[in-house]
Design a protein around this motif. Structure first.
Motif, mmCIF file in Angstrom:
data_model
loop_
_atom_site.group_PDB
_atom_site.id
_atom_site.type_symbol
_atom_site.label_atom_id
_atom_site.label_comp_id
_atom_site.label_asym_id
_atom_site.label_seq_id
_atom_site.Cartn_x
_atom_site.Cartn_y
_atom_site.Cartn_z
ATOM 1 N N ALA A 42 0.845 -1.201 0.000
ATOM 2 C CA ALA A 42 0.000 0.000 0.000
ATOM 3 C C ALA A 42 0.877 1.247 0.000
ATOM 4 C CB ALA A 42 -0.926 -0.010 1.207
ATOM 5 N N ALA A 44 4.151 1.435 -0.920
ATOM 6 C CA ALA A 44 4.945 1.514 -2.152
ATOM 7 C C ALA A 44 4.101 2.072 -3.291
ATOM 8 C CB ALA A 44 5.478 0.130 -2.525
ATOM 9 N N MET A 45 2.823 1.671 -3.316
ATOM 10 C CA MET A 45 1.922 2.120 -4.372
ATOM 11 C C MET A 45 1.655 3.616 -4.245
ATOM 12 S SD MET A 45 -1.380 -0.136 -5.260
ATOM 13 C CE MET A 45 -0.568 -1.702 -5.413
ATOM 14 N N ALA A 46 1.391 4.057 -3.031
ATOM 15 C CA ALA A 46 1.132 5.479 -2.804
ATOM 16 C C ALA A 46 2.387 6.292 -3.132
ATOM 17 C CB ALA A 46 0.701 5.714 -1.360
ATOM 18 N N ALA A 48 4.901 5.460 -5.176
ATOM 19 C CA ALA A 48 5.171 5.453 -6.614
ATOM 20 C C ALA A 48 4.193 6.367 -7.349
ATOM 21 C CB ALA A 48 5.082 4.032 -7.165
ATOM 22 N N ALA A 49 2.929 6.364 -6.932
ATOM 23 C CA ALA A 49 1.930 7.227 -7.569
ATOM 24 C C ALA A 49 2.336 8.685 -7.425
ATOM 25 C CB ALA A 49 0.551 6.995 -6.951
ATOM 26 N N GLU B 4 11.732 3.298 -6.191
ATOM 27 C CA GLU B 4 10.296 3.228 -5.863
ATOM 28 C C GLU B 4 9.616 2.192 -6.754
ATOM 29 O OE1 GLU B 4 11.835 6.044 -6.374
ATOM 30 O OE2 GLU B 4 11.341 7.488 -4.793
ATOM 31 N N LEU B 8 7.935 -1.432 -5.861
ATOM 32 C CA LEU B 8 6.534 -1.695 -6.198
ATOM 33 C C LEU B 8 6.403 -3.012 -6.956
ATOM 34 C CD1 LEU B 8 3.564 -0.816 -6.429
ATOM 35 C CD2 LEU B 8 4.184 0.470 -8.472
ATOM 36 N N LEU B 11 7.000 -6.049 -4.689
ATOM 37 C CA LEU B 11 5.884 -6.347 -3.791
ATOM 38 C C LEU B 11 4.667 -6.867 -4.559
ATOM 39 C CD1 LEU B 11 6.324 -3.354 -1.350
ATOM 40 C CD2 LEU B 11 6.359 -5.759 -0.687
ATOM 41 N N LEU B 31 0.535 2.701 -13.095
ATOM 42 C CA LEU B 31 1.058 4.047 -13.342
ATOM 43 C C LEU B 31 0.278 4.758 -14.436
ATOM 44 C CD1 LEU B 31 4.807 3.214 -12.947
ATOM 45 C CD2 LEU B 31 3.538 4.894 -11.616
ATOM 46 N N ARG B 34 -3.156 6.145 -12.695
ATOM 47 C CA ARG B 34 -2.726 6.650 -11.404
ATOM 48 C C ARG B 34 -3.908 7.073 -10.516
ATOM 49 N NH1 ARG B 34 2.599 8.888 -11.050
ATOM 50 N NH2 ARG B 34 2.605 8.638 -13.304
ATOM 51 N N MET B 38 -4.586 3.387 -9.123
ATOM 52 C CA MET B 38 -3.415 3.238 -8.265
ATOM 53 C C MET B 38 -3.621 3.848 -6.874
ATOM 54 S SD MET B 38 0.464 4.077 -9.302
ATOM 55 C CE MET B 38 1.823 3.203 -8.548
ATOM 56 N N ARG B 39 -3.999 5.125 -6.819
ATOM 57 C CA ARG B 39 -4.197 5.748 -5.509
ATOM 58 C C ARG B 39 -5.349 5.100 -4.737
ATOM 59 N NH1 ARG B 39 -0.898 10.622 -5.923
ATOM 60 N NH2 ARG B 39 -1.000 11.268 -8.077
ATOM 61 N N ALA B 42 -4.176 1.764 -3.333
ATOM 62 C CA ALA B 42 -3.264 1.953 -2.200
ATOM 63 C C ALA B 42 -4.066 2.262 -0.941
ATOM 64 C CB ALA B 42 -2.279 3.084 -2.499
ATOM 65 N N MET B 45 -6.140 -0.783 0.229
ATOM 66 C CA MET B 45 -5.271 -1.776 0.848
ATOM 67 C C MET B 45 -4.905 -1.377 2.274
ATOM 68 S SD MET B 45 -2.149 -3.304 -1.309
ATOM 69 C CE MET B 45 -3.006 -3.693 -2.805
#
Lengths: 196, 196
Positions: A42, A44-46, A48-49, B4, B8, B11, B31, B34, B38-39, B42, B45
């Motif tokens: 969670a 890592a995703m935030a 990277a975003a 980063e 990602l 994981l 990506l 996003r 993605m957000r 995250a 999760m």
């Protein structure tokens, strides 16, 4: 099943390669590895975003702009390898197949999908070439109809610049057995045979 | 590729169903979406990691303890369906196949994997039955050697309580074509044939 879980499964199902069933399995696996995988993923995703952006020069994804490849002084900036997607760029980098720089088109031309030249990063490539210092453009698009159409179109756009244009060769994949290859590949491999 | 992104991908590759290659593909897809995927993913999760806990009664995963199924007054608490995993519980719930409550063992006995009775939630089940009010325990473990061994062991542990014990029937899957079935299933389907 609570709404948190349903939402998690719904969103996991949007990842390529995960259908509704495997999204459920992935959600379960995450919940069973709450501290070792779920929370770190969670975060890592935030992160990277937040941090990762497309490179304004080549279209690669990185935390810096220009990206690490465009900024690397050791790369040969006179040779631009044109690829369809960032995934293709990564594949070439993993193979250490190219020492120059890249240009990501962002897809292929496609009559069916309604992808037109303006939808791809072709203008940016023409401008990079026009700015000078480029000796060769390698058209590394897929060996599909759309990929080859795209390569042909890009080649025509760059033709008058006078730089060298090349394409990937077709042939038998390394390690490939002839008996399992499709007719198109066999025909291409035979047609472009080389002296032994 | 920045750290980063590498983190990602690493994981994402720990999710079941995603290998290193598909993890890379998933990272790219994230990506590219996003804000829409993605957000939100995250956040979903992180929220699920915070909110979802195993039910102290049956082992189901939910945001409440006891879970929604154990707390639901309309469910028949006299019938406990014993399953290996929360995934199996979800599958039965999706099929609306069971109106009673559940008990999640957390796996099967396995000599190979070194899973012993103490590693499973068997004591909890014995205590639930001993506490009274249970009429039947349905042993819904897999039709594998380990699953059947586990069902047998659990049945032996519950035998002296005097409650009814049952197992899932074996046979031809609904919609299944005979020509594609394995010998074990065909033999079982024939042996447990019923009057037409």
């Amino acid at each position: 099943m609570g709404p948190e879980l349903e939402r998690l499964i719904l969103l996991l199902g949007k990842l390529p390669g995960l259908g509704p069933r495997s999204a459920r399995r992935a959600a379960l696996a995450l919940l069973q590895k709450r501290d070792s995988v779920m929370r770190p993923l969670a975060e890592a995703m935030a992160a990277a975003a937040e941090a990762i952006r497309p490179c304004s020069v080549c279209g690669n994804l990185d935390t810096t702009d220009p990206c690490g490849l465009c900024a690397d002084e050791r790369r040969d900036r006179a040779t631009i390898c044109v690829v369809e997607t960032v995934g293709d760029l990564w594949a070439l980098e993993r193979a250490h197949a190219h020492q120059g720089v890249y240009h990501v088109l962002g897809g292929t031309l496609s009559a069916l999908a309604g992808q037109r030249p303006d939808d791809l990063a072709i203008e940016g490539l023409v401008r990079r070439v026009a700015a000078g210092g480029v000796r060769e453009v390698i058209l590394a698009t897929s060996a599909t109809v759309d990929g080859q159409t795209t390569a042909h179109y890009v080649a025509e756009r760059l033709r008058e610049s006078g730089i060298a244009l090349s394409r990937l060769s077709h042939g038998v994949p390394v390690g490939g057995e002839l008996g399992y290859l499709d007719d198109g590949t066999l025909t291409a491999a035979l047609a472009s045979r080389r002296p032994a």
